[in-house]
Design an enzyme around this catalytic site. Sequence first.
Site, PDB file in Angstrom:
ATOM      1  N   LYS A  72      25.428  19.815  50.396  1.00 37.10           N
ATOM      2  CA  LYS A  72      24.486  20.022  51.500  1.00 37.10           C
ATOM      3  C   LYS A  72      23.731  21.341  51.395  1.00 37.10           C
ATOM      4  CE  LYS A  72      27.646  22.152  54.862  1.00 37.10           C
ATOM      5  NZ  LYS A  72      28.167  22.083  56.241  1.00 37.10           N
ATOM      6  N   GLY A  76      41.878  43.032  57.808  1.00 37.27           N
ATOM      7  CA  GLY A  76      42.462  42.283  56.701  1.00 37.27           C
ATOM      8  C   GLY A  76      42.450  43.102  55.428  1.00 37.27           C
ATOM      9  N   ILE A 110      39.544  40.019  49.949  1.00 36.53           N
ATOM     10  CA  ILE A 110      38.201  40.201  50.497  1.00 36.53           C
ATOM     11  C   ILE A 110      38.082  41.573  51.163  1.00 36.53           C
ATOM     12  CG2 ILE A 110      36.512  39.324  52.158  1.00 36.53           C
ATOM     13  CD1 ILE A 110      37.792  36.529  51.767  1.00 36.53           C
ATOM     14  N   HIS A 150      43.098  50.303  18.745  1.00 36.69           N
ATOM     15  CA  HIS A 150      43.194  51.643  19.321  1.00 36.69           C
ATOM     16  C   HIS A 150      41.867  52.362  19.130  1.00 36.69           C
ATOM     17  CE1 HIS A 150      44.863  55.595  20.291  1.00 36.69           C
ATOM     18  NE2 HIS A 150      44.247  56.063  19.200  1.00 36.69           N
TER      19      HIS A 150
END
Length: 462
Positions: free
Chosen positions: A39, A179, A183, A439
């Site tokens: 959509k 939170g 995120i 390395h």
Amino acid sequence: MANDASTVFDLVILGGGSGGYAAALRGAQLGLDVALIEKNKLGGTCLHNGCIPTKALLHAGEVADQARESAQFGVKATFEGIDIAGVHKYKDEVVSGLYKGLQGLVASRKVTYIEGEGRLSSPTSVDVNGQRVQGRHVLLATGSVPKSLPGLVIDGDRIISSDHALTLNRVPESAIILGGGVIGVEFASAWKSFGTDVTIVEGLKHLAPLEDENSSKLLERAFRKRGIKFNLGTFFDKAEYTETGVRVTLADGKTFEAEVLLVAIGRGPVSQGLGYEEQGVALDRGYVVVDEYMRTNVETISAVGDLVPTLQLAHVGFAEGILVAERLAGLKTVPIDYDGVPRVTYCHPEVASVGITEAKAKEIYGADKVVALKYNLAGNGKSKILKTAGEIKLVQVKDGAVVGVHMVGDRMGEQVGEAQLIYNWEALPAEVAQLIHAHPTQNEALGEAHLALAGKPLHSHD
């Protein structure tokens, strides 16, 4: 084709995000006649509202930090601030280029792409744009949206989601982030690099709470050093407007004020109002219930991606979509080992892991059967050149395979590929120690950690 009622596709996919388009591309490659319904824009959350644009912001922040701190490398530079319009132009160009490439891929594989809002209308059909698209099998891949909490209304202005944060036309002077998961810490990192005064509120006792506790503590130490504030172990109570922004109150009465509040408590599945329940598809808390082969309880319907209760990662969606396509094409498929999926949080410093945590290993095998080793990046030449701090932690079953690799430091996400092989091929430390790592590279740190775990440390103490 989709408007022709006589056409029956082998596979009809509802949702064109990571899981949906991966299934479409692989299915078409295997000779299936595929219809893909979306959509919004092909590519879904990851490409347009998640992984890609977020990492572009983080890279812009990294460039800003490098400009500010260039003197430590003997380079004279002047940092004049963030041109947020220019940042968005750069970000949008990255997204646009990938979007065009993906559109070309879908067209080249001869997938029938249908733009419109689809709805499951039977166990073998999806209705879209007034037409019914029939298939022998239907794959649900409708993804996820940012979640909020009861009574916490995301207004898109002062109280925003990650979707809004990606298009914000200014750099906020101050921000509270609700939170401390992936995120939350990624936006905290980017905004701090842009100059925002950031405070993270996390109800659990650590940032990045799903990671090994050692990684969380290293991240917290790095964030303190960067001036990113955080409050842990107390849950959110309420948010209210002030004259200039937002006030957040926690369950213990503590308050914080800032210009904006970013709600970053995770993402919830998009499953309501799409006909799933009417067609008998089993749901649990909005997630579609699937087995290890991504099959629902309805024989002709599968589901993948953020819509199902597995890891919400784009590469997990890719793998699940490919698994479904290959199963439907008659190939032998193997269930996904989700512990073996690499996980990266792209803040500064990065947090990367594969396998299980030390705590989980002790729970499974017993505390006396688990060995853990930490290799400090201070002993790694390339990390020293980059001036990044951190550690690689290995979790091993005693006298057996490495079952967890946990890394903190800049660019550690680029090292998780080898870590994935080590875990998934059940490598012994001595086997990895035999491999010669270039390395100086940061990748060498993985080799050094395994040398130490095998009992023959080189650039580290016994």
